[in-house]
Motif scaffolding. Structure first.
Motif, mmCIF file in Angstrom:
data_model
loop_
_atom_site.group_PDB
_atom_site.id
_atom_site.type_symbol
_atom_site.label_atom_id
_atom_site.label_comp_id
_atom_site.label_asym_id
_atom_site.label_seq_id
_atom_site.Cartn_x
_atom_site.Cartn_y
_atom_site.Cartn_z
ATOM 1 N N VAL A 162 0.849 -1.197 0.000
ATOM 2 C CA VAL A 162 0.000 0.000 0.000
ATOM 3 C C VAL A 162 0.883 1.245 0.000
ATOM 4 N N ALA A 163 1.887 1.276 0.902
ATOM 5 C CA ALA A 163 2.786 2.439 0.952
ATOM 6 C C ALA A 163 3.522 2.602 -0.365
ATOM 7 N N ASN A 164 3.884 1.487 -0.978
ATOM 8 C CA ASN A 164 4.609 1.564 -2.251
ATOM 9 C C ASN A 164 3.739 2.202 -3.336
ATOM 10 N N SER A 165 2.473 1.803 -3.408
ATOM 11 C CA SER A 165 1.592 2.429 -4.402
ATOM 12 C C SER A 165 1.322 3.894 -4.043
ATOM 13 N N LEU A 166 1.119 4.169 -2.751
ATOM 14 C CA LEU A 166 0.850 5.557 -2.354
ATOM 15 C C LEU A 166 2.060 6.453 -2.591
ATOM 16 N N SER A 167 3.269 5.894 -2.501
ATOM 17 C CA SER A 167 4.469 6.726 -2.680
ATOM 18 C C SER A 167 4.567 7.248 -4.106
ATOM 19 N N SER A 168 3.819 6.639 -5.023
ATOM 20 C CA SER A 168 3.740 7.165 -6.385
ATOM 21 C C SER A 168 2.473 8.008 -6.562
ATOM 22 N N ALA A 169 1.335 7.467 -6.123
ATOM 23 C CA ALA A 169 0.049 8.119 -6.425
ATOM 24 C C ALA A 169 -0.122 9.457 -5.694
ATOM 25 N N LEU A 170 0.310 9.539 -4.435
ATOM 26 C CA LEU A 170 0.066 10.779 -3.684
ATOM 27 C C LEU A 170 0.882 11.941 -4.249
ATOM 28 N N PRO A 171 2.210 11.790 -4.441
ATOM 29 C CA PRO A 171 2.947 12.909 -5.046
ATOM 30 C C PRO A 171 2.434 13.279 -6.441
ATOM 31 N N THR A 172 1.988 12.299 -7.219
ATOM 32 C CA THR A 172 1.426 12.622 -8.543
ATOM 33 C C THR A 172 0.253 13.584 -8.406
ATOM 34 N N MET A 173 -0.490 13.462 -7.310
ATOM 35 C CA MET A 173 -1.650 14.326 -7.085
ATOM 36 C C MET A 173 -1.292 15.609 -6.336
ATOM 37 N N GLY A 174 0.019 15.855 -6.160
ATOM 38 C CA GLY A 174 0.437 17.103 -5.507
ATOM 39 C C GLY A 174 0.423 17.049 -3.991
ATOM 40 N N ILE A 175 0.344 15.829 -3.442
ATOM 41 C CA ILE A 175 0.301 15.654 -1.982
ATOM 42 C C ILE A 175 1.718 15.502 -1.442
#
Ligand code: CP
Length: 293
Positions: A162-175
């Motif tokens: 989960v953290a691995n996927s979020l480490s890409s998806a969240l910054p992509t969304m400007g988080i």
């Protein structure tokens, strides 16, 4: 989109489109049965409650038949290979596969072997892309604008898909993303991600405290001082900003990373994450429908 096996490589526009479709499914009226007469095969070689059941309901809401392979009662127990199992389920009539497996990359292999669209429902420590979408939908529905939001993922990051996927998806969304945990659970440096071993020091600057379970099934161990340093109990939660919220992908190990009063309290979005699982997975399945022949 032919497959949904990773969030890496998805741009902000693609994620925005999936978030918008998810929210439309969550809040809209009648649903077009875009998978009418199609079959979705659920092949879960690891345990699951949230992901498997929400994929089942998502597929059914879109009009699909669901083929639910139970590995503990399937012919894999008679020595059938994974490849033969996938080809067999495809020949029975699956149009889309949803695959969870302990080995990274197995969902992609199923796609290569069968030539059919595949969704990764979690592959070892690698990725859990639909959980990342669920979390983005939950954040969007709670906060609206995501740009500049500060999310701290706390706990066993090293073993967490989960953290691995979020480490890409969240910054992509400007988080803005921080990883917080003991040294042994922190990954080596990830571009743009702040690392900390001291939750108490950083918790007041977060909009979202995103807790993780220690993944003992992947060899991680809960150290004697883990809960003392990282468990979100009421006194630690009191250090959070007033508007900050708590998230967790589940399953929870209550008493280890979180206490009941916080998990079930008014700042917890945990059950909202679960509820958003169905519309988010409807959005993913309906996006694959366009690649079906
Ligand atoms: N978050 C998650 O993947 O939960 P399950 O293991 O219950 O599917």
């Amino acid at each position: 989109m032919k497959h949904f096996t990773s969030v890496r490589g998805l741009g902000r526009d693609e994620l925005e489109s999936l978030i918008a479709t998810s929210i439309a499914y969550a809040t809209g009226g009648s649903v077009e049965p875009v998978l009418g007469d199609r079959s979705v095969a659920l092949m879960f070689f690891e345990r699951s409650t949230r992901t498997r059941l929400s994929f089942q309901l998502a597929a059914e809401k879109l009009g699909a038949h669901v083929l639910n392979l139970d590995p503990s009662r399937s012919s894999t127990g008679k020595g059938e290979s994974l490849r033969d199992t996938a080809l067999t389920v495809g020949s029975i009539g699956a149009d889309i596969f949803v695959v969870r497996h302990s080995e990274p990359g197995v969902p992609d292999l199923v796609g290569e072997w069968t030539g059919l669209p595949v969704v990764n429902a979690g592959d070892g420590v690698r990725e859990h892309p639909t959980q990342a979408l669920v979390d983005l939908v939950t954040l969007r529905r709670h906060f609206g604008d995501l740009t500049g939001l500060r999310v701290g993922i706390v706990g066993d990051i090293r073993h967490s898909r989960v953290a691995n996927s979020l480490s890409s998806a969240l910054p992509t969304m400007g988080i803005d993303l921080a990883f917080i945990g003991p040294e042994e659970f922190l990954p080596t440096q990830v571009d743009g991600v702040v690392m900390s071993t001291d939750l108490d020091e950083v918790i007041g600057g977060l909009d979202v405290v995103y807790l993780l379970r220690v993944q003992t099934e992947r060899g991680a161990e809960v150290s004697a001082d883990y809960s003392g340093r990282y468990r979100l109990d009421e006194s630690r939660a009191a250090l959070m900003a007033e508007s900050a919220v708590v998230m967790h992908p589940g399953p929870l190990n209550r008493g280890v990373e979180v206490v009941d009063e916080v998990a079930d309290g008014p700042r917890s979005l945990i059950l909202h994450q679960v509820s958003n699982g169905v519309p988010a997975r409807m959005a993913v399945l309906s996006s694959l429908e366009r690649s079906l022949v």
